[in-house]
Design a protein around this motif. Sequence first.
Motif, short mmCIF file in Angstrom:
data_model
loop_
_atom_site.label_atom_id
_atom_site.label_comp_id
_atom_site.label_asym_id
_atom_site.label_seq_id
_atom_site.Cartn_x
_atom_site.Cartn_y
_atom_site.Cartn_z
N GLN A 6 35.77 -14.46 -70.08
CA GLN A 6 34.37 -14.86 -70.28
C GLN A 6 33.43 -13.70 -69.98
OE1 GLN A 6 34.65 -18.52 -67.71
NE2 GLN A 6 33.52 -19.44 -69.41
N ALA A 7 33.71 -12.97 -68.92
CA ALA A 7 32.87 -11.82 -68.57
C ALA A 7 32.94 -10.73 -69.63
CB ALA A 7 33.28 -11.28 -67.20
N LEU A 8 34.15 -10.46 -70.13
CA LEU A 8 34.32 -9.44 -71.17
C LEU A 8 33.59 -9.84 -72.44
CD1 LEU A 8 38.10 -8.51 -70.70
CD2 LEU A 8 36.10 -7.19 -69.96
N GLU A 9 33.63 -11.12 -72.79
CA GLU A 9 32.94 -11.60 -73.99
C GLU A 9 31.43 -11.38 -73.86
OE1 GLU A 9 34.13 -15.63 -74.35
OE2 GLU A 9 36.14 -15.16 -75.15
N GLN A 10 30.87 -11.62 -72.68
CA GLN A 10 29.45 -11.39 -72.48
C GLN A 10 29.09 -9.92 -72.60
OE1 GLN A 10 26.90 -13.61 -72.08
NE2 GLN A 10 28.43 -15.14 -72.59
N LEU A 11 29.94 -9.06 -72.04
CA LEU A 11 29.68 -7.63 -72.13
C LEU A 11 29.79 -7.13 -73.58
CD1 LEU A 11 31.58 -6.43 -68.94
CD2 LEU A 11 29.11 -6.27 -69.35
N GLU A 12 30.66 -7.76 -74.34
CA GLU A 12 30.75 -7.41 -75.76
C GLU A 12 29.48 -7.82 -76.49
OE1 GLU A 12 33.66 -8.02 -79.65
OE2 GLU A 12 33.84 -9.36 -77.92
N LEU A 13 28.98 -9.01 -76.18
CA LEU A 13 27.73 -9.47 -76.80
C LEU A 13 26.57 -8.53 -76.47
CD1 LEU A 13 27.85 -13.34 -76.30
CD2 LEU A 13 27.72 -12.13 -78.48
N GLU A 14 26.59 -7.97 -75.28
CA GLU A 14 25.52 -7.08 -74.85
C GLU A 14 25.71 -5.65 -75.36
OE1 GLU A 14 24.98 -7.31 -70.65
OE2 GLU A 14 24.69 -9.48 -70.67
N GLY A 15 26.79 -5.41 -76.08
CA GLY A 15 27.00 -4.08 -76.63
C GLY A 15 27.60 -3.08 -75.66
N ARG A 16 28.09 -3.55 -74.51
CA ARG A 16 28.70 -2.64 -73.55
C ARG A 16 30.15 -2.33 -73.88
NH1 ARG A 16 26.44 -2.18 -68.71
NH2 ARG A 16 27.61 -0.23 -68.78
N LEU A 17 30.82 -3.27 -74.56
CA LEU A 17 32.23 -3.12 -74.89
C LEU A 17 32.44 -3.35 -76.38
CD1 LEU A 17 33.91 -5.12 -71.97
CD2 LEU A 17 33.67 -2.64 -72.14
N GLN A 18 33.54 -2.79 -76.89
CA GLN A 18 33.96 -3.04 -78.27
C GLN A 18 35.44 -3.39 -78.27
OE1 GLN A 18 33.06 0.52 -80.45
NE2 GLN A 18 30.92 0.00 -80.74
N ARG A 19 35.78 -4.43 -79.02
CA ARG A 19 37.20 -4.76 -79.23
C ARG A 19 37.59 -4.24 -80.60
NH1 ARG A 19 38.26 -10.84 -78.64
NH2 ARG A 19 36.30 -10.95 -79.80
N ARG A 20 38.58 -3.38 -80.65
CA ARG A 20 38.98 -2.75 -81.90
C ARG A 20 40.41 -3.12 -82.23
NH1 ARG A 20 37.84 3.45 -81.64
NH2 ARG A 20 38.41 3.21 -83.83
N ARG A 21 40.62 -3.46 -83.49
CA ARG A 21 41.94 -3.86 -83.96
C ARG A 21 42.94 -2.73 -83.76
NH1 ARG A 21 40.37 -4.73 -88.44
NH2 ARG A 21 40.05 -6.98 -88.51
N GLY A 22 44.06 -3.04 -83.08
CA GLY A 22 45.10 -2.05 -82.87
C GLY A 22 44.81 -1.06 -81.77
N VAL A 23 43.64 -1.14 -81.13
CA VAL A 23 43.27 -0.20 -80.07
C VAL A 23 43.13 -0.91 -78.73
CG1 VAL A 23 41.53 1.45 -79.26
CG2 VAL A 23 42.13 1.35 -81.69
#
Length: 258
Positions: free
Chosen positions: A54-71
């Motif tokens: 849940q915390a990671l999802e919020q950080l992704e929404l805020e543009g702090r993190l990116q989830r990349r396919r295969g990375v």
Amino acid sequence: MGTTQLEAVQEPKYWHLKTVLGEALDSDFAVGEILPNERELAARFGVARATLRQALEQLELEGRLQRRRGVGTTVAPPRVRVAVAGVQQDWADGGGTGETWQPVDCTTATAPGPVAALLDIVADAPAHVVRRIRLTHGQAVAAELLYVPTSSVPELSAIEVPSGPARARSVLRELHRLGLDGQDRSVELGSARADDAKELDRLPGAPVLVVTTRYLAASGTVAVSVATYRADTCRLTFGDSGTLEISHEDEAQTRQAS
């Protein structure tokens, strides 16, 4: 008035973890660095993996993190500024600014019900469907479906170029010749569909910003654009002129959609 039930609610554990993780990103990780896996992070911060997600999802929404396919999950890079152009500029490239709308394909199909309603056409009326990708300094930041009823561009011959990028450019040229009078836009938070996710280097279901634009002429609505922007890198603002802008700022900020 007494204390409301909402005021008595404690801060969720994942929200506190988001703050702690954000501080760790600033001090312990570099831009582009891959984060440890969920098991390691959960152990490091002493939380359940569900709370961590849940915390990671919020950080992704805020543009702090990116989830990349295969990375995996990486620290997001600094943002660049991208402006959604005015009526006439929408049909051309960025003019040497490092930004361009790249035509990918054009087919003839029926518009989805909500789009047909915006166009004020019957549900089974044929329309040209132009697909474009928006590039900013070589990075794909948006994928667009532009719906243009065949009645809006009657001079266009379907026989000469039936599909493909050349057909898309022909449709855009005809729209340019119409002399559009204006446009209106709406913005919603959505989830990336499989085809958009692939083109934007996102995972299916990742948060996106869906910008729906009606293009207007004297005869009414002549085209509708449904553009999917990366929510992890875009913050939408409206200028005094009514032009919608996408700001990729150097410092991560919480996005609010209204």
